[in-house]
Design an enzyme around this catalytic site. Structure first.
Site, mmCIF file in Angstrom:
data_model
loop_
_atom_site.group_PDB
_atom_site.id
_atom_site.type_symbol
_atom_site.label_atom_id
_atom_site.label_comp_id
_atom_site.label_asym_id
_atom_site.label_seq_id
_atom_site.Cartn_x
_atom_site.Cartn_y
_atom_site.Cartn_z
ATOM 1 N N HIS A 263 11.489 34.565 35.508
ATOM 2 C CA HIS A 263 12.587 35.333 36.115
ATOM 3 C C HIS A 263 12.249 35.840 37.518
ATOM 4 O O HIS A 263 13.129 36.135 38.295
ATOM 5 C CB HIS A 263 12.930 36.547 35.248
ATOM 6 N N GLU B 104 18.304 39.790 34.660
ATOM 7 C CA GLU B 104 19.430 39.315 33.857
ATOM 8 C C GLU B 104 20.703 40.095 34.181
ATOM 9 O O GLU B 104 21.814 39.623 33.966
ATOM 10 C CB GLU B 104 19.095 39.401 32.368
ATOM 11 N N THR C 223 5.318 33.190 28.937
ATOM 12 C CA THR C 223 4.973 33.852 27.682
ATOM 13 C C THR C 223 4.557 32.815 26.630
ATOM 14 O O THR C 223 3.535 32.969 25.963
ATOM 15 C CB THR C 223 6.174 34.693 27.199
ATOM 16 N N CYS D 16 7.870 28.564 30.443
ATOM 17 C CA CYS D 16 7.942 29.973 30.060
ATOM 18 C C CYS D 16 6.499 30.476 30.030
ATOM 19 O O CYS D 16 5.673 29.950 29.270
ATOM 20 C CB CYS D 16 8.571 30.106 28.680
ATOM 21 N N CYS E 61 6.185 35.008 35.611
ATOM 22 C CA CYS E 61 7.333 35.028 34.699
ATOM 23 C C CYS E 61 8.443 34.257 35.384
ATOM 24 O O CYS E 61 8.649 34.402 36.593
ATOM 25 C CB CYS E 61 7.775 36.467 34.435
ATOM 26 N N TYR F 18 11.229 36.849 24.727
ATOM 27 C CA TYR F 18 10.015 36.572 23.965
ATOM 28 C C TYR F 18 8.883 37.524 24.389
ATOM 29 O O TYR F 18 7.962 37.783 23.624
ATOM 30 C CB TYR F 18 9.516 35.151 24.251
HETATM 31 N N1 DGL Z 1 10.615 33.236 30.232
HETATM 32 C C1 DGL Z 1 9.753 34.357 30.022
HETATM 33 C C2 DGL Z 1 8.468 34.204 30.819
HETATM 34 O O1 DGL Z 1 8.365 33.372 31.717
HETATM 35 C C3 DGL Z 1 10.418 35.664 30.388
HETATM 36 C C4 DGL Z 1 11.539 36.094 29.498
HETATM 37 C C5 DGL Z 1 11.115 36.522 28.105
HETATM 38 O O2 DGL Z 1 10.543 37.618 27.948
HETATM 39 O O3 DGL Z 1 11.399 35.764 27.187
HETATM 40 O O4 DGL Z 1 7.523 34.901 30.558
#
Ligand code: DGL
Length: 276
Positions: free
Chosen positions: A197, A163, A86, A84, A195, A53
């Site tokens: 990840h 990933e 984002t 998330c 984020c 996203y």
């Molecule tokens: N889950 C997203 C975040 O925490 C990162 C992965 C994405 O770009 O969807 O910003």
């Protein structure tokens, strides 16, 4: 803790917590919740067919967030957690306006923890381009302390590296070093991993940032805030048996199981596929 009085209130409190993310990254939040709240049932939704996203437009991300919100509310969750960064950065109002149940998000959790951690009132934030461009972290941090200086850096290459499972790889190290250079040059003493990840890169990030920098993992902060909210609102589950966990995804991509289990730190049981 608020006392549970009626059978209806007990039934409401026994409902699951809904947690959602663009993919597998939000499992860092699920893991922290499982450790902190071992009796709470959790429904996880990861939009694995449409991740990432972080490089998409606000309109697209908001549309996806609305769809996931409807899905989880339809399964009678008692609380929604936007796991998330984002989605939290650009779509929180769209989620909150649809939800009759409380909504928590990782940005507020991370911002609060960062403000508590900083001594020099200088905080760095790393995240996806959508998160950083939204300025949501700076706004959230300034909501707690207007004097804090915030230095942000978008790190678009880090999600694909995680990933790929390259948690401690020379390519990841070099990439992190480049991204952190301008932030560290500002003399930050606290770095928000903005984020889902990034907690997987914690040891490498700590080495590159230096031992004196406090890393803020919003997943851990989220679990603490969730525990407080459940206790203060009478929504903590009355159950004292092992809870059920359900994992909904929109696709089962390459290496999903391996990455998911690495993040969750345990076996990822029967994943259910949702086709919109
Ligand atoms: N889950 C997203 C975040 O925490 C990162 C992965 C994405 O770009 O969807 O910003």
């Amino acid at each position: 803790m608020a006392e549970l009085r009626t059978e209806q209130e007990k039934a409401d409190a026994a409902r699951p917590i809904g947690v959602f993310d663009s993919g597998v990254g939000g499992l860092t939040v699920v893991r922290a919740l499982m450790e902190r709240l071992p009796f709470e049932e959790i429904l996880y939704f990861g939009d694995t067919a449409r991740v990432p996203y972080g490089v998409k437009s606000v309109e697209t991300i908001t549309g996806y967030a609305r769809q996931i919100t409807e899905f989880l509310l339809g399964r009678k969750v008692k609380l929604l957690i936007i796991a998330c960064n984002t989605m939290a950065a650009v779509a929180r109002p769209a989620v909150a306006e649809r939800s009759a149940v409380p909504v928590l998000d990782v940005i507020d959790a991370g911002a609060r923890a960062a403000v508590n951690a900083t001594r020099s009132k200088t905080i760095g934030v790393i995240g996806t381009p959508a998160t950083i461009n939204s300025n949501a972290y700076a706004r959230a941090i300034h909501g707690h302390d207007r004097e804090v200086r915030v230095y942000s850096q978008a790190c678009p290459l880090l999600v694909p590296l995680v990933e790929e499972g390259w948690f401690d790889h020379p390519v990841t190290r070099l990439t992190v070093r480049e991204y952190l250079k301008p932030v560290l040059a500002q003399g930050v003493d606290t770095l928000v991993l903005g984020c889902t990840h990034y907690p997987l890169l914690k040891p490498l990030l700590q080495e590159e940032a230096g031992a004196g920098i406090a890393l803020i993992d919003s997943a851990e902060a989220m679990a603490g805030i969730t525990a407080d909210l459940l206790a203060s609102s009478g929504l903590a589950t009355p159950r004292r048996a092992a809870p059920g966990y359900r994992f909904f995804v929109t696709d089962v991509p390459y290496r999903f199981q391996t990455i998911g289990e690495q993040i969750l730190g345990r076996t990822l049981p029967g994943v259910e596929i949702v086709r919109w």
